[in-house]
Design an enzyme around this catalytic site. Structure first.
Site, short mmCIF file in Angstrom:
data_model
loop_
_atom_site.label_atom_id
_atom_site.label_comp_id
_atom_site.label_asym_id
_atom_site.label_seq_id
_atom_site.Cartn_x
_atom_site.Cartn_y
_atom_site.Cartn_z
N GLY A 247 0.76 -1.24 0.00
CA GLY A 247 0.00 0.00 0.00
C GLY A 247 0.78 1.28 0.00
O GLY A 247 0.21 2.35 -0.26
N GLY A 286 3.87 -3.61 -3.54
CA GLY A 286 3.91 -3.74 -5.00
C GLY A 286 4.41 -2.45 -5.61
O GLY A 286 5.58 -2.30 -5.96
N ARG A 287 3.51 -1.45 -5.66
CA ARG A 287 3.80 -0.18 -6.32
C ARG A 287 5.12 0.45 -5.85
O ARG A 287 5.90 0.94 -6.67
CB ARG A 287 2.67 0.81 -6.01
CG ARG A 287 2.75 2.09 -6.79
CD ARG A 287 1.76 3.15 -6.24
NE ARG A 287 0.46 2.62 -5.96
CZ ARG A 287 -0.58 2.64 -6.79
NH1 ARG A 287 -0.46 3.18 -7.98
NH2 ARG A 287 -1.74 2.12 -6.43
N ARG A 323 -4.20 3.61 -16.24
CA ARG A 323 -4.51 4.24 -14.95
C ARG A 323 -5.23 5.59 -15.08
O ARG A 323 -6.16 5.86 -14.31
CB ARG A 323 -3.25 4.39 -14.08
CG ARG A 323 -2.53 3.05 -13.84
CD ARG A 323 -1.41 3.14 -12.82
NE ARG A 323 -1.94 3.43 -11.50
CZ ARG A 323 -1.87 4.60 -10.93
NH1 ARG A 323 -1.25 5.60 -11.52
NH2 ARG A 323 -2.42 4.79 -9.75
N CYS A 353 -10.03 4.44 -29.84
CA CYS A 353 -11.29 5.12 -30.16
C CYS A 353 -12.20 5.25 -28.94
O CYS A 353 -13.23 4.58 -28.85
CB CYS A 353 -11.99 4.36 -31.28
SG CYS A 353 -10.96 4.36 -32.74
N GLU A 354 -11.79 6.04 -28.00
CA GLU A 354 -12.55 6.32 -26.78
C GLU A 354 -12.15 7.71 -26.33
O GLU A 354 -10.95 8.02 -26.29
CB GLU A 354 -12.12 5.38 -25.63
CG GLU A 354 -12.32 3.93 -25.87
CD GLU A 354 -13.56 3.38 -25.18
OE1 GLU A 354 -14.25 4.13 -24.46
OE2 GLU A 354 -13.81 2.20 -25.37
N1 LLP Z 1 -1.54 -7.01 -1.08
C1 LLP Z 1 -2.83 -7.06 -1.45
C2 LLP Z 1 -3.70 -8.04 -0.81
C3 LLP Z 1 -3.33 -6.17 -2.41
O1 LLP Z 1 -4.62 -6.21 -2.72
C4 LLP Z 1 -2.46 -5.24 -3.02
C5 LLP Z 1 -2.96 -4.30 -4.05
C6 LLP Z 1 -1.10 -5.25 -2.63
C7 LLP Z 1 -0.69 -6.14 -1.65
C8 LLP Z 1 -0.11 -4.30 -3.21
O2 LLP Z 1 -0.41 -2.97 -2.94
P1 LLP Z 1 0.60 -1.80 -3.34
O3 LLP Z 1 1.83 -1.93 -2.48
O4 LLP Z 1 0.95 -1.97 -4.77
O5 LLP Z 1 -0.14 -0.56 -3.09
N2 LLP Z 1 -4.41 -0.87 -9.96
C9 LLP Z 1 -4.38 0.12 -8.91
C10 LLP Z 1 -3.83 -0.46 -7.62
C11 LLP Z 1 -4.61 -1.65 -7.10
C12 LLP Z 1 -4.03 -2.25 -5.84
C13 LLP Z 1 -4.74 -3.50 -5.47
N3 LLP Z 1 -4.16 -4.23 -4.39
C14 LLP Z 1 -3.60 1.32 -9.39
O6 LLP Z 1 -3.13 1.33 -10.53
O7 LLP Z 1 -3.45 2.30 -8.67
#
Ligand code: LLP
Length: 424
Positions: A247, A286-287, A323, A353-354
């Site tokens: 997160g 992740g991010r 995004r 085309c959007e």
């Molecule tokens: N763990 C779980 C259970 C999750 O659902 C997620 C992300 C993560 C870890 C990793 O979170 P991060 O560290 O990346 O924030 N597509 C969206 C983001 C969706 C995140 C969903 N869950 C975007 O492009 O902003």
């Protein structure tokens, strides 16, 4: 713009007016590999990981990269080699971990809708933990495990009802979200899990949202999770590991999230205060590991003056960079070559085309047709969310390591896209 403000700096930086990645010029990479082109910096990924590793020094902690952010094999390989585990949400992601050289025993499996087939695959492979998101899932997982003569290690994802103050589509720990088991039902769910023959309770987990830029929501969630651990353990069920999800946000446009090591200094202080500092800890970022380690290089196709707006039409689109269309997300767009030519304000759009196919609105740029731009902060949730809409092939991806560029994904052809389709 100040050089250090560029998202992705110092791994992406202007040298002699040319945007570079590590020791290579992005223009040279675009000339060699064509556009749209995703370019990643390996050093930027390892730098982001190092902040977590510093934060956890001397603790029992494991980073499970949430590979939904970017699941390209060459990216996974960087994290395999760096000793990370993986947070997966499908059997497909498990197959990718194994293909990248990772071990199933370093995998945890999250997600609200695991199928029986996915549970079987993961049990057969021997993953380290299922993060279970509902009571019915506990029953089904136990049944599947018993039928295979196995015991599934489980952690229950609790929904702490904490507002992460982020975009509603990416908050996951609020009452109205589909994720996790309500705080109030957690103890019952653990008692139920402990009574099932195919399960072994090993941990507890939570994930409150994504692109979180303050520390408070984490501290609130931490306290709530620790309250629950106390209750669950008082009921005689041991919790071996605590998983605090992912997160942590990144800088897209002047955002100032806490650094991973600072965040964890605060969280560890609270864990110590409450007597949990020596537990096995896990996280699922992740991010924050990949987002600012990647850019998407794109060529300006046309400059199209309009009655109300001027459009800068580039060859990357919402299928490559979904995004903005999905979350109205902001990505900085910068020219690969800095010049002093006057700027104009454009909506930067793709060829799809959007009307929703925009990458940036009202951006000041000094570009002409044929020039190259870089869409920054494109390492996370871009390629992994890309699509073939308008039968556009997925872009090439290059991983840069110092002065070496490795193609980690070849541009998808129309034939690649039609593979598996059949005429009647
Ligand atoms: N763990 C779980 C259970 C999750 O659902 C997620 C992300 C993560 C870890 C990793 O979170 P991060 O560290 O990346 O924030 N597509 C969206 C983001 C969706 C995140 C969903 N869950 C975007 O492009 O902003």
């Amino acid at each position: 713009m100040n050089a250090t403000d560029l998202p992705g700096a110092p791994f992406f930086s202007y040298q002699h007016q040319q945007l570079c990645v590590e020791q290579l010029r992005l223009q040279d990479l675009a000339d060699t590999h064509g556009t749209p082109l995703f370019v990643y910096s390996k050093a930027a990924m390892l730098h982001a990981l190092a902040a977590y590793q510093r934060g956890f020094a001397g603790r029992k902690a494991k980073v499970h990269y949430a590979m939904k952010a970017n699941s390209s094999l060459g990216v996974l390989q960087v994290f395999v080699q760096a000793g990370c585990g993986f947070d997966i949400v499908s059997a497909g992601e498990l197959a990718r971990v194994l293909a990248a050289g990772g071990r199933a025993s370093d995998v945890i499996f999250s997600g609200v809708g695991k199928t029986r087939a996915e549970m079987q695959t993961a049990l057969q492979a021997g993953i380290s933990c299922f993060n279970v998101e509902s009571e019915p899932e506990l029953d089904v997982l136990s049944e599947v495990a018993v039928s295979m003569g196995k015991v599934a290690p489980v952690s229950i994802r609790v929904n702490p009802n904490v507002d992460p103050k982020t975009h509603p589509y990416i908050s996951t720990g609020l009452k109205g979200n589909k994720f996790g088991i309500a705080h109030e039902r957690t103890l019952q769910a653990y008692q139920h899990a402990a009574s099932l023959p195919g399960l072994k309770v090993t941990g507890i987990d939570c994930h409150i949202g994504s692109q979180i830029t303050t520390t408070e929501p984490y501290l609130d969630a931490l306290d709530k999770v620790l309250d629950l651990v106390e209750q669950i353990e008082a009921a005689g069920i041991a919790i071996h590991h605590l998983d605090f999800g992912g997160g942590l946000g990144i800088n897209y446009n002047g955002d100032t999230p806490p650094a991973a090591d600072d965040l964890w200094a605060r969280l560890l202080a609270r864990l110590d205060e409450r007597g949990f500092g020596q537990r096995q800890l896990m996280i699922e970022p992740g991010r924050s590991l990949v987002g600012n380690a990647g850019v998407c290089v794109s060529e300006v196709q046309f400059i199209k003056p309009g009655e109300q707006k001027n459009f800068c039409i580039i060859d990357a689109a919402m299928n490559d960079l979904p995004r903005p269309a999905m979350y109205e997300a902001f990505h900085q767009i910068v020219p690969l070559s800095l010049t002093n030519a006057p700027t104009q304000v454009y909506d930067v759009v793709g060829p799809v085309c959007e009307s929703g196919d925009w990458i940036g609105r009202d951006r000041s740029l000094n570009v002409q047709a044929g020039d190259m731009v870089a869409v920054l902060s494109a390492g996370a949730y871009c390629m992994s969310m890309s699509s073939n809409y308008n039968t556009r092939g997925r872009a090439t991806e290059v991983l840069v390591d110092g002065d070496k560029a490795h193609v980690i994904r070849s541009r998808e052809t129309a034939a690649d896209q039609m593979r598996g389709e059949h005429l009647v």
